[in-house]
Design a protein around this motif. Structure first.
Motif, PDB file in Angstrom:
ATOM      1  N   GLN A  90       0.808  -1.222   0.048  1.00 25.97           N
ATOM      2  CA  GLN A  90      -0.276  -0.047   0.098  1.00 25.97           C
ATOM      3  C   GLN A  90       0.700   1.360   0.084  1.00 25.97           C
ATOM      4  OE1 GLN A  90      -2.954  -0.391   2.871  1.00 25.97           O
ATOM      5  NE2 GLN A  90      -3.933   1.698   2.265  1.00 25.97           N
ATOM      6  N   GLY A  91       0.582   2.079  -0.890  1.00 20.57           N
ATOM      7  CA  GLY A  91       1.337   3.479  -0.969  1.00 20.57           C
ATOM      8  C   GLY A  91       2.526   3.459  -1.771  1.00 20.57           C
ATOM      9  N   SER A  92       2.737   2.419  -2.365  1.00 23.55           N
ATOM     10  CA  SER A  92       3.888   2.355  -3.472  1.00 23.55           C
ATOM     11  C   SER A  92       3.633   1.761  -4.710  1.00 23.55           C
ATOM     12  CB  SER A  92       5.034   1.464  -2.460  1.00 23.55           C
ATOM     13  OG  SER A  92       6.086   1.185  -3.294  1.00 23.55           O
ATOM     14  N   THR A  93       4.304   2.451  -5.741  1.00 23.76           N
ATOM     15  CA  THR A  93       4.080   2.131  -7.162  1.00 23.76           C
ATOM     16  C   THR A  93       5.111   1.270  -7.429  1.00 23.76           C
ATOM     17  OG1 THR A  93       3.571   4.420  -7.786  1.00 23.76           O
ATOM     18  CG2 THR A  93       4.362   2.936  -9.445  1.00 23.76           C
ATOM     19  N   GLN A  94       4.757  -0.229  -7.677  1.00 28.22           N
ATOM     20  CA  GLN A  94       5.705  -1.370  -7.950  1.00 28.22           C
ATOM     21  C   GLN A  94       6.011  -1.235  -9.364  1.00 28.22           C
ATOM     22  OE1 GLN A  94       5.805  -1.710  -4.822  1.00 28.22           O
ATOM     23  NE2 GLN A  94       6.182  -3.838  -4.863  1.00 28.22           N
ATOM     24  N   PRO A  95       7.494  -1.502  -9.192  1.00 31.61           N
ATOM     25  CA  PRO A  95       8.021  -1.582 -10.778  1.00 31.61           C
ATOM     26  C   PRO A  95       8.021  -3.028 -11.289  1.00 31.61           C
ATOM     27  CG  PRO A  95       9.680  -1.669  -8.983  1.00 31.61           C
ATOM     28  CD  PRO A  95       8.514  -1.569  -8.472  1.00 31.61           C
ATOM     29  N   PRO A  96       7.828  -3.259 -12.462  1.00 27.18           N
ATOM     30  CA  PRO A  96       7.868  -4.481 -13.091  1.00 27.18           C
ATOM     31  C   PRO A  96       9.206  -5.140 -13.258  1.00 27.18           C
ATOM     32  CG  PRO A  96       7.463  -3.020 -14.855  1.00 27.18           C
ATOM     33  CD  PRO A  96       7.530  -2.340 -13.694  1.00 27.18           C
ATOM     34  N   ALA A  97       9.511  -6.390 -13.739  1.00 29.37           N
ATOM     35  CA  ALA A  97      10.600  -6.887 -14.099  1.00 29.37           C
ATOM     36  C   ALA A  97      10.812  -6.983 -15.658  1.00 29.37           C
ATOM     37  CB  ALA A  97      10.991  -8.142 -13.440  1.00 29.37           C
ATOM     38  N   HIS A  98      11.776  -6.728 -15.960  1.00 37.32           N
ATOM     39  CA  HIS A  98      12.008  -6.799 -17.597  1.00 37.32           C
ATOM     40  C   HIS A  98      12.887  -7.862 -17.829  1.00 37.32           C
ATOM     41  CE1 HIS A  98      13.421  -4.874 -21.420  1.00 37.32           C
ATOM     42  NE2 HIS A  98      12.323  -5.375 -21.804  1.00 37.32           N
ATOM     43  N   TYR A  99      12.570  -8.929 -18.768  1.00 35.68           N
ATOM     44  CA  TYR A  99      13.035  -9.879 -19.295  1.00 35.68           C
ATOM     45  C   TYR A  99      13.412  -9.915 -20.678  1.00 35.68           C
ATOM     46  CZ  TYR A  99      10.904 -12.098 -15.021  1.00 35.68           C
ATOM     47  OH  TYR A  99      10.663 -12.347 -13.521  1.00 35.68           O
ATOM     48  N   VAL A 100      14.686 -10.138 -20.821  1.00 39.91           N
ATOM     49  CA  VAL A 100      15.450  -9.986 -22.344  1.00 39.91           C
ATOM     50  C   VAL A 100      15.912 -11.349 -22.710  1.00 39.91           C
ATOM     51  CG1 VAL A 100      16.648  -8.791 -23.904  1.00 39.91           C
ATOM     52  CG2 VAL A 100      15.684  -7.669 -21.955  1.00 39.91           C
ATOM     53  N   VAL A 101      15.481 -11.981 -23.543  1.00 35.04           N
ATOM     54  CA  VAL A 101      15.736 -13.500 -24.042  1.00 35.04           C
ATOM     55  C   VAL A 101      17.090 -13.293 -24.984  1.00 35.04           C
ATOM     56  CG1 VAL A 101      15.125 -15.710 -24.664  1.00 35.04           C
ATOM     57  CG2 VAL A 101      13.547 -14.167 -23.645  1.00 35.04           C
ATOM     58  N   LEU A 102      18.355 -13.547 -24.604  1.00 38.47           N
ATOM     59  CA  LEU A 102      19.294 -13.490 -25.466  1.00 38.47           C
ATOM     60  C   LEU A 102      19.562 -14.974 -26.236  1.00 38.47           C
ATOM     61  CD1 LEU A 102      21.997 -11.526 -23.461  1.00 38.47           C
ATOM     62  CD2 LEU A 102      20.225 -10.509 -24.646  1.00 38.47           C
ATOM     63  N   ARG A 103      19.251 -15.761 -25.774  1.00 31.75           N
ATOM     64  CA  ARG A 103      19.151 -16.914 -26.345  1.00 31.75           C
ATOM     65  C   ARG A 103      18.308 -18.112 -25.886  1.00 31.75           C
ATOM     66  NH1 ARG A 103      25.061 -20.057 -27.152  1.00 31.75           N
ATOM     67  NH2 ARG A 103      24.570 -22.022 -27.596  1.00 31.75           N
ATOM     68  N   ASN A 104      17.759 -18.915 -27.045  1.00 28.55           N
ATOM     69  CA  ASN A 104      16.566 -19.639 -26.627  1.00 28.55           C
ATOM     70  C   ASN A 104      16.673 -21.002 -27.472  1.00 28.55           C
ATOM     71  OD1 ASN A 104      14.319 -20.853 -25.459  1.00 28.55           O
ATOM     72  ND2 ASN A 104      12.559 -19.300 -26.762  1.00 28.55           N
ATOM     73  N   ASP A 105      17.559 -21.589 -27.099  1.00 26.43           N
ATOM     74  CA  ASP A 105      17.823 -23.026 -27.852  1.00 26.43           C
ATOM     75  C   ASP A 105      16.685 -23.992 -27.642  1.00 26.43           C
ATOM     76  OD1 ASP A 105      20.377 -21.988 -28.303  1.00 26.43           O
ATOM     77  OD2 ASP A 105      21.364 -23.202 -26.933  1.00 26.43           O
ATOM     78  N   ASN A 106      15.870 -23.736 -26.397  1.00 25.09           N
ATOM     79  CA  ASN A 106      14.876 -24.695 -26.183  1.00 25.09           C
ATOM     80  C   ASN A 106      13.726 -24.331 -27.012  1.00 25.09           C
ATOM     81  OD1 ASN A 106      15.818 -26.352 -23.744  1.00 25.09           O
ATOM     82  ND2 ASN A 106      16.464 -24.497 -23.176  1.00 25.09           N
ATOM     83  N   ASN A 107      13.590 -23.041 -27.554  1.00 20.96           N
ATOM     84  CA  ASN A 107      12.518 -22.719 -28.470  1.00 20.96           C
ATOM     85  C   ASN A 107      11.291 -22.479 -27.489  1.00 20.96           C
ATOM     86  OD1 ASN A 107      13.857 -22.344 -30.968  1.00 20.96           O
ATOM     87  ND2 ASN A 107      13.756 -24.648 -31.311  1.00 20.96           N
ATOM     88  N   LEU A 108      11.436 -22.233 -26.265  1.00 21.95           N
ATOM     89  CA  LEU A 108      10.187 -21.928 -25.584  1.00 21.95           C
ATOM     90  C   LEU A 108       9.417 -20.657 -25.881  1.00 21.95           C
ATOM     91  CD1 LEU A 108      12.067 -22.477 -22.098  1.00 21.95           C
ATOM     92  CD2 LEU A 108      10.303 -24.183 -23.147  1.00 21.95           C
ATOM     93  N   PRO A 109       8.046 -21.231 -26.187  1.00 20.78           N
ATOM     94  CA  PRO A 109       7.141 -19.931 -26.410  1.00 20.78           C
ATOM     95  C   PRO A 109       7.292 -18.827 -25.513  1.00 20.78           C
ATOM     96  CG  PRO A 109       6.053 -21.955 -26.818  1.00 20.78           C
ATOM     97  CD  PRO A 109       7.451 -22.208 -26.078  1.00 20.78           C
ATOM     98  N   MET A 110       7.134 -17.499 -25.981  1.00 22.67           N
ATOM     99  CA  MET A 110       7.100 -16.539 -25.063  1.00 22.67           C
ATOM    100  C   MET A 110       6.213 -16.618 -23.588  1.00 22.67           C
ATOM    101  SD  MET A 110       8.509 -13.629 -24.126  1.00 22.67           S
ATOM    102  CE  MET A 110       9.320 -13.027 -25.603  1.00 22.67           C
ATOM    103  N   ARG A 111       5.077 -17.157 -24.096  1.00 24.50           N
ATOM    104  CA  ARG A 111       3.874 -17.415 -22.891  1.00 24.50           C
ATOM    105  C   ARG A 111       4.626 -18.455 -21.894  1.00 24.50           C
ATOM    106  NH1 ARG A 111      -1.218 -16.137 -22.929  1.00 24.50           N
ATOM    107  NH2 ARG A 111      -0.139 -14.314 -24.131  1.00 24.50           N
ATOM    108  N   ASN A 112       5.253 -19.278 -22.350  1.00 24.94           N
ATOM    109  CA  ASN A 112       6.010 -20.556 -21.547  1.00 24.94           C
ATOM    110  C   ASN A 112       7.197 -19.759 -20.660  1.00 24.94           C
ATOM    111  OD1 ASN A 112       4.844 -22.553 -23.791  1.00 24.94           O
ATOM    112  ND2 ASN A 112       5.087 -23.455 -21.826  1.00 24.94           N
TER     113      ASN A 112
END
Length: 867
Positions: free
Chosen positions: A751-773
């Motif tokens: 309460q009373g604070s603006t929460q920052p989101p985390a930012h995720y940047v995919v540099l490599r994805n050999d597993n080909n995991l979809p963004m939703r996963n």
């Protein structure tokens, strides 16, 4: 999956430049790193040559000048005095056309190696007028306003300002945005003549320097502060930056014209000015010493170091804003011309460039992920608004405490109340499944409480063994490692905490849990539950697990999840080593981790010896599972600006090198685990461009991200905090087209604070995991942090690498883990306290050598080798 519309603190550039700009290189490289001087040189050069620089050229404070027309290749002599003449060499580099700026917002433009210079041009145009209006440096990432300030004390005020960094202009698909945010800092008021009011309770301290700890604190507090020096009334003051302090400055000796003299004598003879020789003085540069009584702190300068603890709470309360209030303040700053804060529409620089900015924040849509189900023992429970309750649950894998003790380190403590709390805590632990075998008795044999009344904290902990009631000579060597130590600390908690952890983690390898006086005295059930969470994790138990979403459970059966971070010294400390931390899961639930740490040069962001730590992590995984992982998901906490290219070049390569080191006799034929490498952080985000001229891998620039999400009016009352719900994710509209990335607000706002989101940047994805996963996996990992019954802001392995995991090392014969080398911030408490890192005159090499010497003397690793 619920859709949700929100506002962001981004504003669209509705009209892009319509004219060409010419990019030029300039200025002697020896001057370029001195920003303030460089700006003065370029400003005077333009004033002295109006025919050449009309209209005005824009300077970025480094080595780039942008002009509306091409400047012929020229050499300019910029003269401030007969002795101060600087040469500026200007040569044309490139032309930035409106088409190139337009190219930025196309999918191909984001990968264009020339795109960054166009972004730099736009950023300089946008920030010039606000920075000039508020007297901030032209390349400043923020500016501050005194209106609405609050007194902090000790010559400091809390001011609110606005963020507009070198990368707040952000290209996304189809449009360019400006990211604006509120920021807060401590500002020197200049009212305290010496800037030392916090020390004036003890004048003798300043005159004699008898209390060395206080003297070190004073030096650290004032170092790098600018002071105005005026010797006689009416003199033009000189501004100097403090490099150090000198005790009893009047007696300080130096030579003048080959003859020795003192500061007191010099001022008396040269200026007919009497000074108090017993007071300290300031040193500026290497040799200049000025009496403190002639110095006044320059008002309006930001205090960039870590604040004293007594001021931090006041600044945090000042900075805390509800999301709706924060958004309104940002909107007023951009759109209300009467406030004259940004006032873009009246900026000469933007009018000349033909740029317009919308006064309305950008509206985007996101989605809310479903939280995972939490498992405790044989039962499951649902997460409600980012939290869940322990009542009526048992830990998934409760541990056993064979023996334990309570030490009260407060001579004023109420022992009856301590015993009541201890019994209540034992009841909670037993209900949660922890087996409490027996309690070590009081040294007199009549109570559960082991109590010391030693006034000096330095003498308390070492006396514990002598107070245990056994003759050390007759005690079995393993006895000291048989119990869990529970400590109740007094108000001197910071000092005592370090001593307890050094005693337990370094000298005796005994798990310890510290409680601060006043926190436990209410006999609160929730507090007891929180302590039980931490205790069970430290002694080898597992508190809870999650049911992985979708098919991620099968994926994690053969996956090692890694978290990595670098912990840097606090603001203003330039010599304390940086500490690296790497943790890696060894079980399918990602609840058991092996951990490694290392010491490296201060402020170095790239993790040294990552290949070695990853190799040992793979060996630990093999020892635990009798097989190697098929997949590696590597979460890397955000790195500092300008070093992201090295992450790509070095750290991904280091992981690959670690994989190659695994002996052939234990890996299946053709075994090469698939790597997913993700940069994650609440603080940093990236721009991306290929740079084949420099490196074969991607060239990436990182800057501090200030993206925030604000619920629309129909959802503002959904949560008491006014924030978006936990699980809110955005993977388009404000993301960059050059690489896969997303924002995730994984924790419920307070309460009373603006929460920052985390930012995720995919540099490599050999597993080909979809963004939703990737989003669901990251969100689920935010629910396995052992010390909380709520989701945390970043995945648990990243959190452990940052703040230091509880003792998640459960591979008894295969650990290369030194008890003094906990992870990142926790590792700091295991340095020898005599190293004296507050003394900033210690060289970097000396500081690192001291740290390594300190750790090498404490404990030893359990070494092992795979056959």
């Amino acid at each position: 999956m619920e859709k949700r519309n929100v506002y962001t603190n981004s504003f669209e550039i509705t009209r892009l430049p319509g004219n060409n700009f010419f990019h030029h290189h300039e200025i002697d490289p020896e001057i370029g790193h001195r920003r303030r001087l460089a700006f003065r040189i370029i400003e005077k050069m333009q004033q002295d040559n109006p025919a050449v620089f009309n209209p005005r050229a824009l300077y970025d404070g480094r080595s780039n000048i942008f002009a509306p027309r091409e400047i012929p290749m020229s050499n300019f002599d910029v003269q401030f005095s007969p002795r101060r003449v600087y040469k500026v060499n200007i040569r044309s580099v490139a032309e930035i056309s409106p088409q190139r700026v337009q190219h930025l917002i196309s999918p191909q433009g984001a990968k264009d190696p020339t795109a960054l210079m166009a972004v730099n041009l736009l950023q300089i145009i946008v920030q010039q007028a606000p920075n000039l209006r508020h007297q901030a440096p032209l390349d400043s990432k923020s500016f501050y306003i005194q209106a609405g300030s609050r007194e902090l004390g000790q010559g400091l005020q809390a001011w609110r300002g606005y963020f507009q960094y070198v990368r707040s202009v952000r290209p996304v698909i189809g449009r360019l945005l400006i990211n604006i945010d509120v920021c807060n800092t401590a500002i020197a008021t200049g009212r305290d003549r010496y800037g030392i009011s916090r020390f004036q309770k003890s004048p003798q301290l300043l005159r004699l320097g008898r209390e060395q700890a206080e003297w070190r604190n004073l030096r650290a507090f004032l170092k790098s502060i600018e002071v105005s020096i005026s010797i006689n009334r009416g003199d033009k003051p000189r501004v100097k930056k403090i490099s150090d302090l000198i005790l009893q400055a009047g007696h300080h000796e130096f030579e003048i014209n080959g003859a020795p003299t003192t500061v007191q004598t010099y001022y008396q003879q040269r200026y007919n000015r009497s000074i108090k020789p017993e007071l300290f003085g300031i040193r500026s540069g290497k040799d200049s010493v000025f009496p403190a009584e002639l110095c006044t702190v320059v008002p309006g300068q930001a205090y960039k170091k870590k604040l004293p603890p007594e001021l931090q709470d006041t600044l945090v309360k000042f900075a805390t804003q509800r999301p709706s209030d924060r958004l309104q303040q940002i909107k007023d700053a951009v759109g209300d011309s009467s406030k004259q804060i940004f006032d873009y529409k009246n900026s000469d620089f933007m009018r000349e460039a033909g740029i317009s900015v919308s006064v309305n924040p950008v509206e985007i849509s996101g989605h809310v992920l479903m939280p995972p189900t939490i498992r405790y023992g044989d039962s499951t429970l649902n997460v409600n608004r980012g939290a869940w309750n322990l009542i009526g649950r048992r830990f998934s894998s409760p541990s056993r405490i064979s023996s334990w003790a309570v030490i009260v380190l407060d001579q004023h403590a109420n022992l009856d109340l301590v015993e009541q709390f201890t019994r209540k805590l034992v009841e909670h632990m037993e209900r949660l499944g922890i087996c409490m075998a027996f309690i070590l008795l009081h040294r007199y044999g009549v109570a559960h409480i082991l109590h010391f009344l030693v006034i000096n904290p330095d003498q308390r902990i070492p006396h514990f063994e002598q107070g245990s009631g056994q003759d050390p000579a007759k005690r079995p060597s393993t006895w000291i490692k048989a119990y869990h130590l529970h400590c109740d600390a007094s108000e001197e908690s910071s000092s005592i905490y370090t001593q307890v952890k050094q005693w337990g983690n370094i000298l005796n390898m005994v798990p310890t849990q510290c409680l601060r006086a006043g926190k436990w005295s209410g006999l609160n059930d929730q507090y007891c539950g929180n302590i039980a969470l931490k205790v069970n994790a430290k002694i080898g138990g597992i508190n809870s697990t999650v049911q992985w979403p979708g098919g991620m459970g099968n994926f994690l059966q053969q996956t090692m999840v890694v978290g990595a971070d670098v912990g840097h010294p606090g603001p203003g400390n330039t010599v304390r080593p940086s500490l690296t931390g790497v943790v890696a899961s060894v079980n399918a639930d990602a609840t058991i981790y092996t951990a490694f740490s290392n010491i490296q040069e201060p402020r170095r962001e790239i993790i040294d010896k990552l290949d070695d730590m990853m190799f040992k992590s793979l060996k630990d995984y093999y020892e635990f599972n009798k097989k190697l992982p098929s997949n590696i998901v590597f979460y890397r906490d955000g790195v500092s600006e300008g070093e992201y290219d090295e992450v790509g070049r070095y750290e991904i390569t280091a992981v690959e090198e670690a994989i190659k080191k695994v002996p052939d006799n234990i890996k299946p034929p053709g075994w090469v685990p698939k790597l997913t490498f993700i940069v994650v952080g609440k603080r940093y985000t990236v721009f991306f461009s290929h740079s084949p001229q420099r490196y074969s891998l991607a060239h990436i620039i990182i800057y501090r991200h200030h993206i925030r999400f604000f619920p629309m009016r129909d959802h503002q009352n959904e949560l008491k905090s006014g924030n978006c719900p936990a699980g809110f994710a955005v993977d388009d509209q404000i993301t960059n087209a050059a690489y896969p990335d997303f924002y995730l607000l994984s924790h419920a706002g307070i309460q009373g604070s603006t929460q920052p989101p985390a930012h995720y940047v995919v540099l490599r994805n050999d597993n080909n995991l979809p963004m939703r996963n990737l989003q669901e996996l990251s969100f689920a990992l935010c629910h396995v942090y052992a010390s909380a019954t709520r989701s945390v802001s970043i995945p648990a392995p990243v959190y452990y690498a940052d703040v230091g995991a509880p003792l998640f090392i459960h591979v008894p014969l295969c650990i290369d883990f030194k008890p003094h080398q906990r992870v990142c911030s926790r590792a700091e408490i295991h340095f020898n306290p005599t190293l004296n890192y507050a003394d900033e005159l210690v060289t970097t090499a000396t500081a690192v050598a001291r740290a390594r010497s300190s750790t090498s003397r404490r404990g030893s690793a359990v070494s092992w080798k795979l056959n």
